[in-house]
Design a protein around this motif. Structure first.
Motif, PDB file in Angstrom:
ATOM      1  N   VAL A 187       1.933  -6.956   7.500  1.00  0.00           N
ATOM      2  CA  VAL A 187       2.694  -7.914   6.693  1.00  0.00           C
ATOM      3  C   VAL A 187       2.880  -7.360   5.280  1.00  0.00           C
ATOM      4  O   VAL A 187       3.974  -7.410   4.714  1.00  0.00           O
ATOM      5  CB  VAL A 187       1.977  -9.285   6.646  1.00  0.00           C
ATOM      6  CG1 VAL A 187       2.626 -10.198   5.616  1.00  0.00           C
ATOM      7  CG2 VAL A 187       1.996  -9.936   8.026  1.00  0.00           C
ATOM      8  N   THR A 188       1.803  -6.789   4.734  1.00  0.00           N
ATOM      9  CA  THR A 188       1.893  -6.209   3.391  1.00  0.00           C
ATOM     10  C   THR A 188       2.927  -5.088   3.368  1.00  0.00           C
ATOM     11  O   THR A 188       3.741  -4.999   2.450  1.00  0.00           O
ATOM     12  CB  THR A 188       0.514  -5.658   2.958  1.00  0.00           C
ATOM     13  OG1 THR A 188      -0.490  -6.607   3.300  1.00  0.00           O
ATOM     14  CG2 THR A 188       0.481  -5.414   1.467  1.00  0.00           C
ATOM     15  N   ALA A 192       2.636   5.294   3.446  1.00  0.00           N
ATOM     16  CA  ALA A 192       1.530   4.753   2.658  1.00  0.00           C
ATOM     17  C   ALA A 192       0.749   3.680   3.419  1.00  0.00           C
ATOM     18  O   ALA A 192      -0.434   3.483   3.178  1.00  0.00           O
ATOM     19  CB  ALA A 192       2.054   4.180   1.344  1.00  0.00           C
ATOM     20  N   PHE A 193       1.424   2.997   4.344  1.00  0.00           N
ATOM     21  CA  PHE A 193       0.737   1.959   5.131  1.00  0.00           C
ATOM     22  C   PHE A 193       0.517   2.423   6.572  1.00  0.00           C
ATOM     23  O   PHE A 193       0.486   1.611   7.486  1.00  0.00           O
ATOM     24  CB  PHE A 193       1.555   0.665   5.127  1.00  0.00           C
ATOM     25  CG  PHE A 193       1.531  -0.075   3.814  1.00  0.00           C
ATOM     26  CD1 PHE A 193       0.541  -1.011   3.546  1.00  0.00           C
ATOM     27  CD2 PHE A 193       2.487   0.176   2.847  1.00  0.00           C
ATOM     28  CE1 PHE A 193       0.517  -1.686   2.337  1.00  0.00           C
ATOM     29  CE2 PHE A 193       2.470  -0.494   1.631  1.00  0.00           C
ATOM     30  CZ  PHE A 193       1.476  -1.426   1.374  1.00  0.00           C
ATOM     31  N   ALA A 222      -3.769  -1.024   4.360  1.00  0.00           N
ATOM     32  CA  ALA A 222      -3.193  -1.986   3.421  1.00  0.00           C
ATOM     33  C   ALA A 222      -3.623  -1.640   2.002  1.00  0.00           C
ATOM     34  O   ALA A 222      -2.819  -1.720   1.065  1.00  0.00           O
ATOM     35  CB  ALA A 222      -3.655  -3.402   3.768  1.00  0.00           C
ATOM     36  N   PHE A 223      -4.884  -1.222   1.841  1.00  0.00           N
ATOM     37  CA  PHE A 223      -5.404  -0.940   0.498  1.00  0.00           C
ATOM     38  C   PHE A 223      -4.922   0.415  -0.011  1.00  0.00           C
ATOM     39  O   PHE A 223      -4.659   0.577  -1.196  1.00  0.00           O
ATOM     40  CB  PHE A 223      -6.932  -1.019   0.500  1.00  0.00           C
ATOM     41  CG  PHE A 223      -7.432  -2.344   1.031  1.00  0.00           C
ATOM     42  CD1 PHE A 223      -6.950  -3.535   0.498  1.00  0.00           C
ATOM     43  CD2 PHE A 223      -8.341  -2.402   2.070  1.00  0.00           C
ATOM     44  CE1 PHE A 223      -7.385  -4.752   0.985  1.00  0.00           C
ATOM     45  CE2 PHE A 223      -8.780  -3.623   2.566  1.00  0.00           C
ATOM     46  CZ  PHE A 223      -8.298  -4.803   2.022  1.00  0.00           C
ATOM     47  N   VAL A 224      -4.824   1.396   0.919  1.00  0.00           N
ATOM     48  CA  VAL A 224      -4.260   2.684   0.530  1.00  0.00           C
ATOM     49  C   VAL A 224      -2.827   2.461   0.053  1.00  0.00           C
ATOM     50  O   VAL A 224      -2.421   2.911  -1.027  1.00  0.00           O
ATOM     51  CB  VAL A 224      -4.281   3.681   1.718  1.00  0.00           C
ATOM     52  CG1 VAL A 224      -3.515   4.945   1.364  1.00  0.00           C
ATOM     53  CG2 VAL A 224      -5.714   4.008   2.100  1.00  0.00           C
ATOM     54  N   GLY A 225      -2.056   1.723   0.855  1.00  0.00           N
ATOM     55  CA  GLY A 225      -0.643   1.501   0.556  1.00  0.00           C
ATOM     56  C   GLY A 225      -0.432   0.718  -0.722  1.00  0.00           C
ATOM     57  O   GLY A 225       0.323   1.127  -1.608  1.00  0.00           O
ATOM     58  N   ILE A 226      -1.147  -0.392  -0.851  1.00  0.00           N
ATOM     59  CA  ILE A 226      -0.938  -1.238  -2.034  1.00  0.00           C
ATOM     60  C   ILE A 226      -1.412  -0.504  -3.286  1.00  0.00           C
ATOM     61  O   ILE A 226      -0.782  -0.602  -4.349  1.00  0.00           O
ATOM     62  CB  ILE A 226      -1.648  -2.613  -1.877  1.00  0.00           C
ATOM     63  CG1 ILE A 226      -1.047  -3.637  -2.854  1.00  0.00           C
ATOM     64  CG2 ILE A 226      -3.126  -2.535  -2.151  1.00  0.00           C
ATOM     65  CD1 ILE A 226       0.135  -4.358  -2.322  1.00  0.00           C
TER      66      ILE A 226
END
Lengths: 241, 328
Positions: B134-135, B261-262, B74-78
């Motif tokens: 969800v993100t 990315a996620f 989630a953090f890599v993607g966001i």
């Protein structure tokens, strides 16, 4: 004498089971109070209520006159309440010294440097100095019990020290050694509450004895009176008087 | 220290001066490496350094903090998407937009921690995974950034990234190779910075508290450790750093999609593999783990599913028979 700890009509239930039932008592400063009672009488729950690990459903708990009924456990430690667990819960991946250092630094809110010397002294008092650099996970039962007590002492329990079955499972010799340590602590003026099944060890230290059964206080008084009372003999020792 | 009996106590082992000098030497070598290394070596090192940083961060929250998150993607993607947003929507230089990635990940970590910290053990792991999914689904709705299919960094943005022209002149490289060098240096800085920060944290008072919490949550609270505060601190810091790494990775690839990315496989499963085989709860574990992982990846990744199957078997074998990892 001022009271270090007072419980007033404290009750706690788990579901339908009333584990602590309208308990009231006071512990004057410098006293050693013993708590006895059959398994499941609610002794350890009482400790958890005093330390703040559990919150009571009803009643009031004070330290030195200050109401702490809703104060979190962490804060009570910093106020000066130390406890040992019935089943030793060392930080197994840390050395014995680090176990104490953690307890002293966080229990007293000080820097490690300020408490190192104290920790070494406590290790000496509890005969753990020779194991200072060993991982706590490698200790024998006796040393784990000692560590429980040492760690509780390191938190700076200038108010109150709670010992939960610290002598259980030890040999006679080991038990004697532990009693000597507790006596020395008590002689320094530390207020102690001690839950114990090993009665001769307990009675050699405490001035008052409290009997708990089904969450209720059955009796409180001088050890010989309590041990001699018919009620206690029936309930606790299972003897027909 | 003065007390009656003479004893020497050792607390958490300090890195020896030898290890310190070796580390400094390696960092120095890493800095000047682009002067003579091939482009493919620089790219390999970029991969190793970014995976190493992700692994160190996961090791911090799981190995030391006891929070087994399966939602680090989630953090890599966001982080990556925030960087793309900074470049595409705000016209920022990609290098500065990386910082947006860290901020975005930090902000996402606040609600994530709020919900996930209510869960224990396996439920915590699943909870973090669900929040990451969800993100991903929400980001996939963002049409300006390509929706479900993703997008690329615009050519004019990648053409004049700050510093690339200088590097190209310095080493006499084409722009594409110079971008790789820039990304590599940033990855080196992130890896070194992360490890230095973790080392400093573990050497501090909080390091003791973290170790105590990992060993026995209940007892740690009973000696006055503020468990809640410490977990928040570690989780948020690791999330922000993970966001920076994510943004950097996608600055280098210059192409993004929600699925990549996620990806739970790329950014969490591989990372857990690295930490587990290297040795969880040790600073040197991920270093060893990432080298083993890179070796396996280089040698066997052509085998596709068989390769993944083998990775899984190795991880299980290590967990069963060498619990401390290869580093133990």
């Amino acid at each position: 004498m001022t009271d270090v700890l007072t419980l007033t009509n404290v009750s706690k239930s788990f579901g339908a089971l009333k584990v602590t039932d309208d308990v009231s008592f006071a512990v004057p400063k410098g006293q050693a109070l013993g708590i006895i009672g059959p398994n499941g009488a609610g002794k350890s729950t009482l400790f958890n209520l005093i330390t703040g690990n559990f919150l009571p459903d009803a009643g009031k708990i004070t330290f030195l006159g200050q109401d702490v009924t809703r104060v979190p456990a962490m804060t009570r430690v910093r106020m000066g309440v130390g406890r040992s667990f019935q089943i030793p819960q060392p930080f197994e991946g840390l050395t014995v010294f680090e176990n104490l250092l953690t307890a002293a630094a966080f229990g007293q809110g000080k820097h490690e440097g300020e408490v190192e010397a104290d920790c070494a002294l406590i290790l000496q008092d509890t005969e753990l100095l020779r194991r200072a650099n060993d991982l706590a996970g490698s200790l024998s039962l006796l040393d784990r019990k000692r560590l429980e007590m040492a760690r509780a002492m390191a938190t700076g329990p200038d108010l109150l020290l709670l010992l939960d079955e610290i002598a259980g499972g030890l040999t006679e010799g080991e038990c004697q050694a532990l009693v000597a340590t507790i006596k020395a602590l008590h002689a320094k003026g530390t207020t102690i509450i001690w839950i114990e099944h090993v009665l001769h060890a307990l009675n050699s230290v405490v001035e008052q004895l409290l009997v708990l059964d089904f969450g209720k206080v059955i009796g409180i008084g001088a050890p010989d009176e309590i041990m001699a009372s018919r009620e206690v003999r029936e309930i606790y020792l299972g003897l027909e008087a | 220290m003065k007390h009656a009996m003479q004893v020497t106590v050792t607390t958490r082992t300090r890195a020896s001066t030898v290890a310190g000098s070796v580390a400094l030497g390696l960092i120095g070598l890493g800095l000047i490496l682009p002067a003579f290394a091939s482009r493919s070596l620089i790219q390999d090192l970029f991969f190793i350094l970014t995976m190493l940083t992700l692994a160190q961060l996961w090791n911090l929250i799981a190995g030391y903090g006891g929070m087994v998150s399966v939602g680090q993607q989630a953090f890599v993607g966001i982080g990556a998407y925030a960087m793309f947003a900074g470049v595409i929507l705000l016209g920022w230089d990609p290098v500065f937009a990386i910082l947006l990635g860290g901020i975005a990940a930090f902000l996402l970590a606040i609600p994530m921690a709020f919900f996930a910290f209510r869960l224990q053990g396996a439920y915590f792991a699943i909870g973090t995974w669900v929040i990451a999914e969800v993100t991903r689904l929400i980001i996939a709705q963002w049409k300006t950034l390509g929706g479900g299919t993703g997008t690329s960094l615009p050519r004019e943005a990648t053409a004049d990234i700050i510093g690339v022209a200088t590097i190209a002149n310095l080493f006499d490289l084409r722009d594409a190779a110079a971008r790789d060098v820039l990304a590599y240096w940033l990855a080196l800085a992130l890896a070194v910075g992360t490890m230095a920060a973790i080392y400093a944290l573990l050497r501090s008072r909080n390091g003791l508290a973290l170790a105590a919490l990992r060993d026995n949550d209940n007892a740690a609270r009973s000696v006055g450790v503020d468990a809640g505060r410490l977990k928040w601190l570690v989780f948020l810091a690791a999330a922000a750093m993970t966001g920076l790494v994510g943004a950097l990775i996608y600055m280098q690839t210059a192409r993004i999609s929600p699925d990549a990315a996620f990806s739970v496989t790329s950014w969490t499963a591989y990372v857990i593999f690295i930490v587990v085989i290297g040795g969880i709860g040790r600073l040197e574990g991920p270093i060893l783990g990432v080298l083993v992982f890179w070796g396996l990846q280089t040698a066997f990744s052509d085998y596709g599913s068989w390769y993944l199957l083998a990775l899984g078997l190795i991880a299980i074998a290590v967990m069963l028979f060498a619990r401390g990892g290869f580093g133990a």
